[in-house]
Design a protein around this motif. Sequence first.
Motif, mmCIF file in Angstrom:
data_model
loop_
_atom_site.group_PDB
_atom_site.id
_atom_site.type_symbol
_atom_site.label_atom_id
_atom_site.label_comp_id
_atom_site.label_asym_id
_atom_site.label_seq_id
_atom_site.Cartn_x
_atom_site.Cartn_y
_atom_site.Cartn_z
ATOM 1 N N ALA A 144 2.932 4.062 1.269
ATOM 2 C CA ALA A 144 2.674 2.593 1.262
ATOM 3 C C ALA A 144 3.035 1.465 2.541
ATOM 4 O O ALA A 144 1.931 0.919 3.909
ATOM 5 C CB ALA A 144 2.954 1.724 0.229
ATOM 6 N N ARG B 32 -8.458 -4.265 1.480
ATOM 7 C CA ARG B 32 -8.408 -4.332 0.788
ATOM 8 C C ARG B 32 -6.991 -3.530 -0.014
ATOM 9 O O ARG B 32 -6.463 -3.156 -0.702
ATOM 10 C CB ARG B 32 -9.435 -4.400 0.283
ATOM 11 N N ARG B 33 -7.610 -1.944 0.692
ATOM 12 C CA ARG B 33 -6.157 -1.320 0.200
ATOM 13 C C ARG B 33 -5.067 -1.245 0.431
ATOM 14 O O ARG B 33 -4.124 -1.292 -0.201
ATOM 15 C CB ARG B 33 -6.705 0.272 0.896
ATOM 16 N N LEU B 34 -4.951 -1.169 1.492
ATOM 17 C CA LEU B 34 -3.929 -2.055 2.764
ATOM 18 C C LEU B 34 -2.680 -3.172 1.471
ATOM 19 O O LEU B 34 -2.116 -3.931 1.622
ATOM 20 C CB LEU B 34 -3.549 -2.306 3.296
ATOM 21 N N ARG B 35 -3.676 -4.203 1.407
ATOM 22 C CA ARG B 35 -3.064 -5.384 0.141
ATOM 23 C C ARG B 35 -2.706 -4.317 -0.639
ATOM 24 O O ARG B 35 -1.767 -5.330 -0.724
ATOM 25 C CB ARG B 35 -3.853 -6.613 -0.103
ATOM 26 N N VAL B 36 -3.861 -4.354 -1.692
ATOM 27 C CA VAL B 36 -2.340 -3.483 -2.926
ATOM 28 C C VAL B 36 -1.468 -2.897 -2.486
ATOM 29 O O VAL B 36 -0.179 -2.829 -2.917
ATOM 30 C CB VAL B 36 -3.163 -2.634 -3.589
ATOM 31 N N GLN B 37 -1.605 -1.814 -1.321
ATOM 32 C CA GLN B 37 0.069 -1.210 -1.355
ATOM 33 C C GLN B 37 1.445 -2.636 -0.565
ATOM 34 O O GLN B 37 2.317 -1.900 -0.833
ATOM 35 C CB GLN B 37 -0.152 -0.133 -0.038
ATOM 36 N N ARG C 87 5.960 6.543 -3.381
ATOM 37 C CA ARG C 87 4.405 5.971 -2.814
ATOM 38 C C ARG C 87 4.474 4.355 -2.223
ATOM 39 O O ARG C 87 4.274 3.856 -1.391
ATOM 40 C CB ARG C 87 4.613 5.332 -4.881
#
Length: 121
Positions: free
Chosen positions: A72, A39-44, A68
């Motif tokens: 990412a 999830r964290r990488l999907r947002v990034q 940022r």
Amino acid sequence: MREIETQLPALREALETHLGVKGRSLAQQIKRAGRRLPRRLRVQAGMLAQAEAAAGNPRLLRQLDEARLTRALDALSAYLAGIDRAEARRTRMISIAAVIAFNLILLFTAVVVLLRLRGVI
């Protein structure tokens, strides 16, 4: 900001190589990758897709936070570099074989119990 623009094609290629995800844009590749990315990488990755979309417009590109986006890009690249597609395929095949074996054991047990209840055994 130019370095991010030059690294995005390499990221798209890494997504295709390591996850087998193809698409016309980074946003489409991320959508197709779905839950294979944390999830964290999907947002990034979504931020990077927005940067790719804004790359054609210099005014929009200046509004993005370069530090940022670089973080990412580094995080996503590091995650993709750690994926071995052959190992993932092997693991998936072993998992399928284990499920089939477990179901066969359950079926055999049910048949033995049924035969025992009927008095055949």
